[in-house]
Motif scaffolding. Structure first.
Motif, PDB file in Angstrom:
ATOM      1  N   PHE A 178       0.839  -1.197   0.000  1.00 21.35           N
ATOM      2  CA  PHE A 178       0.000   0.000   0.000  1.00 21.35           C
ATOM      3  C   PHE A 178       0.876   1.250   0.000  1.00 21.35           C
ATOM      4  O   PHE A 178       0.685   2.163  -0.807  1.00 21.35           O
ATOM      5  N   GLU A 179       1.855   1.293   0.875  1.00 23.31           N
ATOM      6  CA  GLU A 179       2.717   2.462   0.975  1.00 23.31           C
ATOM      7  C   GLU A 179       3.641   2.601  -0.233  1.00 23.31           C
ATOM      8  O   GLU A 179       4.013   3.708  -0.604  1.00 23.31           O
ATOM      9  N   LYS A 180       3.985   1.489  -0.866  1.00 20.24           N
ATOM     10  CA  LYS A 180       4.834   1.511  -2.062  1.00 20.24           C
ATOM     11  C   LYS A 180       4.059   2.016  -3.274  1.00 20.24           C
ATOM     12  O   LYS A 180       4.594   2.746  -4.095  1.00 20.24           O
ATOM     13  N   ASP A 181       2.793   1.640  -3.373  1.00 22.04           N
ATOM     14  CA  ASP A 181       2.011   1.920  -4.575  1.00 22.04           C
ATOM     15  C   ASP A 181       1.177   3.193  -4.517  1.00 22.04           C
ATOM     16  O   ASP A 181       0.549   3.549  -5.511  1.00 22.04           O
ATOM     17  N   CYS A 182       1.139   3.868  -3.380  1.00 26.70           N
ATOM     18  CA  CYS A 182       0.297   5.062  -3.245  1.00 26.70           C
ATOM     19  C   CYS A 182       1.115   6.256  -2.756  1.00 26.70           C
ATOM     20  O   CYS A 182       2.111   6.099  -2.041  1.00 26.70           O
ATOM     21  N   ALA A 183       0.652   7.427  -3.120  1.00 28.04           N
ATOM     22  CA  ALA A 183       1.250   8.656  -2.606  1.00 28.04           C
ATOM     23  C   ALA A 183       1.088   8.667  -1.083  1.00 28.04           C
ATOM     24  O   ALA A 183       0.053   8.225  -0.561  1.00 28.04           O
ATOM     25  N   ALA A 184       2.089   9.146  -0.387  1.00 22.22           N
ATOM     26  CA  ALA A 184       2.060   9.148   1.077  1.00 22.22           C
ATOM     27  C   ALA A 184       0.826   9.843   1.624  1.00 22.22           C
ATOM     28  O   ALA A 184       0.204   9.372   2.581  1.00 22.22           O
ATOM     29  N   GLN A 185       0.441  10.968   1.015  1.00 21.18           N
ATOM     30  CA  GLN A 185      -0.757  11.685   1.470  1.00 21.18           C
ATOM     31  C   GLN A 185      -2.004  10.836   1.270  1.00 21.18           C
ATOM     32  O   GLN A 185      -2.936  10.907   2.069  1.00 21.18           O
ATOM     33  N   TRP A 186      -2.045  10.055   0.208  1.00 16.57           N
ATOM     34  CA  TRP A 186      -3.189   9.196  -0.055  1.00 16.57           C
ATOM     35  C   TRP A 186      -3.299   8.105   0.995  1.00 16.57           C
ATOM     36  O   TRP A 186      -4.401   7.747   1.411  1.00 16.57           O
ATOM     37  N   VAL A 187      -2.153   7.564   1.417  1.00 14.37           N
ATOM     38  CA  VAL A 187      -2.152   6.501   2.424  1.00 14.37           C
ATOM     39  C   VAL A 187      -2.825   7.013   3.695  1.00 14.37           C
ATOM     40  O   VAL A 187      -3.731   6.378   4.230  1.00 14.37           O
ATOM     41  N   THR A 188      -2.399   8.178   4.146  1.00 12.27           N
ATOM     42  CA  THR A 188      -2.987   8.763   5.362  1.00 12.27           C
ATOM     43  C   THR A 188      -4.458   9.079   5.144  1.00 12.27           C
ATOM     44  O   THR A 188      -5.300   8.771   5.996  1.00 12.27           O
ATOM     45  N   TYR A 189      -4.794   9.673   3.998  1.00 10.31           N
ATOM     46  CA  TYR A 189      -6.176  10.002   3.700  1.00 10.31           C
ATOM     47  C   TYR A 189      -7.051   8.749   3.723  1.00 10.31           C
ATOM     48  O   TYR A 189      -8.115   8.736   4.342  1.00 10.31           O
ATOM     49  N   PHE A 190      -6.626   7.688   3.030  1.00  6.61           N
ATOM     50  CA  PHE A 190      -7.431   6.478   2.959  1.00  6.61           C
ATOM     51  C   PHE A 190      -7.597   5.829   4.335  1.00  6.61           C
ATOM     52  O   PHE A 190      -8.662   5.287   4.635  1.00  6.61           O
ATOM     53  N   LYS A 191      -6.582   5.883   5.165  1.00  8.81           N
ATOM     54  CA  LYS A 191      -6.697   5.314   6.512  1.00  8.81           C
ATOM     55  C   LYS A 191      -7.739   6.088   7.325  1.00  8.81           C
ATOM     56  O   LYS A 191      -8.537   5.487   8.046  1.00  8.81           O
ATOM     57  N   LYS A 192      -7.737   7.413   7.206  1.00  9.81           N
ATOM     58  CA  LYS A 192      -8.733   8.228   7.913  1.00  9.81           C
ATOM     59  C   LYS A 192     -10.121   8.018   7.312  1.00  9.81           C
ATOM     60  O   LYS A 192     -11.105   7.928   8.043  1.00  9.81           O
ATOM     61  N   TRP A 193     -10.195   7.950   5.980  1.00  7.46           N
ATOM     62  CA  TRP A 193     -11.467   7.735   5.297  1.00  7.46           C
ATOM     63  C   TRP A 193     -12.097   6.425   5.738  1.00  7.46           C
ATOM     64  O   TRP A 193     -13.309   6.358   5.947  1.00  7.46           O
ATOM     65  N   ARG A 194     -11.290   5.372   5.885  1.00  9.92           N
ATOM     66  CA  ARG A 194     -11.787   4.053   6.296  1.00  9.92           C
ATOM     67  C   ARG A 194     -12.530   4.150   7.625  1.00  9.92           C
ATOM     68  O   ARG A 194     -13.634   3.627   7.775  1.00  9.92           O
ATOM     69  N   VAL A 195     -11.934   4.836   8.589  1.00 10.16           N
ATOM     70  CA  VAL A 195     -12.551   4.973   9.909  1.00 10.16           C
ATOM     71  C   VAL A 195     -13.883   5.712   9.788  1.00 10.16           C
ATOM     72  O   VAL A 195     -14.896   5.277  10.335  1.00 10.16           O
ATOM     73  N   GLN A 196     -13.882   6.815   9.050  1.00 10.12           N
ATOM     74  CA  GLN A 196     -15.101   7.597   8.886  1.00 10.12           C
ATOM     75  C   GLN A 196     -16.182   6.810   8.165  1.00 10.12           C
ATOM     76  O   GLN A 196     -17.360   6.875   8.519  1.00 10.12           O
ATOM     77  N   ASP A 197     -15.797   6.038   7.153  1.00 13.43           N
ATOM     78  CA  ASP A 197     -16.768   5.244   6.401  1.00 13.43           C
ATOM     79  C   ASP A 197     -17.392   4.159   7.274  1.00 13.43           C
ATOM     80  O   ASP A 197     -18.600   3.944   7.237  1.00 13.43           O
ATOM     81  N   ILE A 198     -16.575   3.502   8.072  1.00 15.06           N
ATOM     82  CA  ILE A 198     -17.082   2.462   8.982  1.00 15.06           C
ATOM     83  C   ILE A 198     -18.032   3.081  10.002  1.00 15.06           C
ATOM     84  O   ILE A 198     -19.103   2.547  10.281  1.00 15.06           O
ATOM     85  N   GLN A 199     -17.649   4.239  10.551  1.00 15.07           N
ATOM     86  CA  GLN A 199     -18.516   4.919  11.524  1.00 15.07           C
ATOM     87  C   GLN A 199     -19.823   5.359  10.882  1.00 15.07           C
ATOM     88  O   GLN A 199     -20.892   5.234  11.481  1.00 15.07           O
ATOM     89  N   LYS A 200     -19.760   5.862   9.653  1.00 16.80           N
ATOM     90  CA  LYS A 200     -20.976   6.296   8.943  1.00 16.80           C
ATOM     91  C   LYS A 200     -21.913   5.113   8.727  1.00 16.80           C
ATOM     92  O   LYS A 200     -23.121   5.213   8.997  1.00 16.80           O
ATOM     93  N   LYS A 201     -21.373   3.992   8.266  1.00 18.79           N
ATOM     94  CA  LYS A 201     -22.203   2.814   8.019  1.00 18.79           C
ATOM     95  C   LYS A 201     -22.826   2.293   9.310  1.00 18.79           C
ATOM     96  O   LYS A 201     -23.992   1.897   9.327  1.00 18.79           O
TER      97      LYS A 201
END
Length: 117
Positions: free
Chosen positions: A70-93
């Protein structure tokens, strides 16, 4: 041509630039990132880890290979964004599920600003 010990291939240089955010990823690079993200998230799911930032040690231990990909294939900012997005998406659902259990009715909402005919 044989590369010296400290020389990088053009592909490696490009990947480093994408990770650093100095160049925009191509469509295929974005797809590669999303596949790596999905693999990482699947590993987190298998190990019941929701927040990879808060539970960093557990995530690193359980999903070491997936995290590296994941960290090799994605921009560093995207990695952090997606990790935060995951938490928010799980909480929303989870919240939507709670509301539906309380009798709330799901509504389809159109957020398109096209003129209506």
């Amino acid at each position: 041509m044989v590369l010296g010990l400290f020389e990088q291939s053009e592909a490696d240089k490009r990947a480093a630039e994408v990770r650093a955010g100095t160049v925009a990823p191509t469509r295929s690079e974005r797809q590669k990132c999303w596949m790596a993200r999905d693999g990482y998230f699947a590993c987190l799911d298998r190990n019941n880890i929701i927040d990879a930032l808060k539970d960093e040690k557990a995530a690193a231990k359980a999903c070491k290979a997936e995290s590296a990909e994941f960290e090799k294939d994605c921009a560093a900012q995207w990695v952090t964004y997606f990790k935060k997005w995951r938490v928010q998406d799980i909480q929303k659902k989870a919240r939507l599920k709670e509301l539906e259990a309380q009798g709330a009715v799901r509504m389809d909402v159109n957020t398109d600003f096209k003129a209506r005919e």
